[in-house]
Design a protein around this motif. Structure first.
Motif, mmCIF file in Angstrom:
data_model
loop_
_atom_site.group_PDB
_atom_site.id
_atom_site.type_symbol
_atom_site.label_atom_id
_atom_site.label_comp_id
_atom_site.label_asym_id
_atom_site.label_seq_id
_atom_site.Cartn_x
_atom_site.Cartn_y
_atom_site.Cartn_z
ATOM 1 N N UNK A 134 9.442 7.194 3.848
ATOM 2 C CA UNK A 134 8.700 8.435 4.082
ATOM 3 C C UNK A 134 7.281 8.386 3.527
ATOM 4 N N UNK A 135 6.860 7.226 3.067
ATOM 5 C CA UNK A 135 5.507 7.071 2.555
ATOM 6 C C UNK A 135 4.518 7.172 3.706
ATOM 7 N N UNK A 136 3.408 7.803 3.586
ATOM 8 C CA UNK A 136 2.750 8.245 2.366
ATOM 9 C C UNK A 136 3.079 9.678 1.945
ATOM 10 N N UNK A 174 1.402 1.990 12.426
ATOM 11 C CA UNK A 174 1.353 0.727 11.690
ATOM 12 C C UNK A 174 -0.036 0.489 11.119
ATOM 13 N N UNK A 175 -1.053 0.805 11.890
ATOM 14 C CA UNK A 175 -2.431 0.654 11.432
ATOM 15 C C UNK A 175 -2.725 1.596 10.257
ATOM 16 N N UNK A 234 -3.423 2.571 4.434
ATOM 17 C CA UNK A 234 -2.909 3.261 3.246
ATOM 18 C C UNK A 234 -2.537 2.255 2.155
ATOM 19 N N UNK A 235 -1.791 1.213 2.512
ATOM 20 C CA UNK A 235 -1.361 0.218 1.518
ATOM 21 C C UNK A 235 -2.541 -0.499 0.882
ATOM 22 N N UNK A 237 -5.420 3.681 -0.548
ATOM 23 C CA UNK A 237 -4.890 4.776 -1.358
ATOM 24 C C UNK A 237 -3.700 4.364 -2.220
ATOM 25 N N UNK A 238 -2.789 3.556 -1.692
ATOM 26 C CA UNK A 238 -1.630 3.129 -2.458
ATOM 27 C C UNK A 238 -2.053 2.343 -3.702
ATOM 28 N N UNK A 239 -3.050 1.497 -3.556
ATOM 29 C CA UNK A 239 -3.536 0.725 -4.701
ATOM 30 C C UNK A 239 -4.204 1.604 -5.740
ATOM 31 N N UNK A 240 -4.710 2.749 -5.321
ATOM 32 C CA UNK A 240 -5.347 3.676 -6.246
ATOM 33 C C UNK A 240 -4.376 4.653 -6.861
ATOM 34 N N UNK A 241 -3.085 4.521 -6.517
ATOM 35 C CA UNK A 241 -2.075 5.367 -7.132
ATOM 36 C C UNK A 241 -1.762 6.641 -6.377
#
Length: 162
Positions: free
Chosen positions: A44-46, A147-148, A153-154, A157-161
């Motif tokens: 269910x991410x993000x 998918x894009x 996101x990965x 934003x994901x790397x930024x928490x």
């Protein structure tokens, strides 16, 4: 199904623990309570971040069975929290926001509860709020675009928490 002491593989043990956990959750829902759980996984991410965000489950109402609603379902021995993306008579098609391709089908009886809000740190995202609407309406349905967006996101934003 074997008891916890008779489980032979880690998968059997995990499934038994999951059954016991969700049995308790369903009994609380039957009492009219709204249990809060910590979901696992990335499907269910993000919108819902597994292991970080908490979700609040609510008993089902008649309007819970609509496209766009996020529900808890029991399909093939597994419990999952996904969004209803299609309804064909008595068949509901579910899909996680983080799944570019995979979809599950279930019946009305397999849908057990509805997610009404997400707790993200100190922020509470309620059903019907602007952010909830954005994820429901603006998140792409097209497999390629989804998918894009997940790849972007990965990598950001994901790397930024987030």
């Amino acid at each position: 199904m074997p008891s916890i002491s008779e489980a032979r593989t880690p998968q059997e043990l995990q499934r038994l623990r999951s059954e016991a956990f969700f049995s308790e959750i369903l009994s609380r829902l039957a009492e009219g309570k709204h249990p809060r759980i910590l979901p696992r996984g990335v499907s269910m991410r993000p919108f819902i971040r597994g292991g970080v965000d908490k979700i609040v489950l609510s008993p089902l109402e008649e309007n819970s069975f609509q496209v766009g609603r996020i529900v808890l379902a029991h399909i093939g021995g597994y419990y999952l929290v996904h969004r209803i993306v299609r309804i064909d008579g008595e068949v509901f098609t579910l899909r996680g926001d983080g799944n570019p391709y995979q979809r599950e089908q279930c019946t009305r009886e397999q849908i057990l509860a509805e997610v009404k809000c997400v707790h993200r740190g100190k922020r509470v995202i309620q059903y019907g709020s602007l952010l909830w609407w954005c994820y429901d309406e603006l998140w792409p349905d097209c497999d390629f675009l989804r998918r894009l967006c997940l790849a972007v996101y990965r990598r950001t934003l994901f790397r930024w928490g987030w």
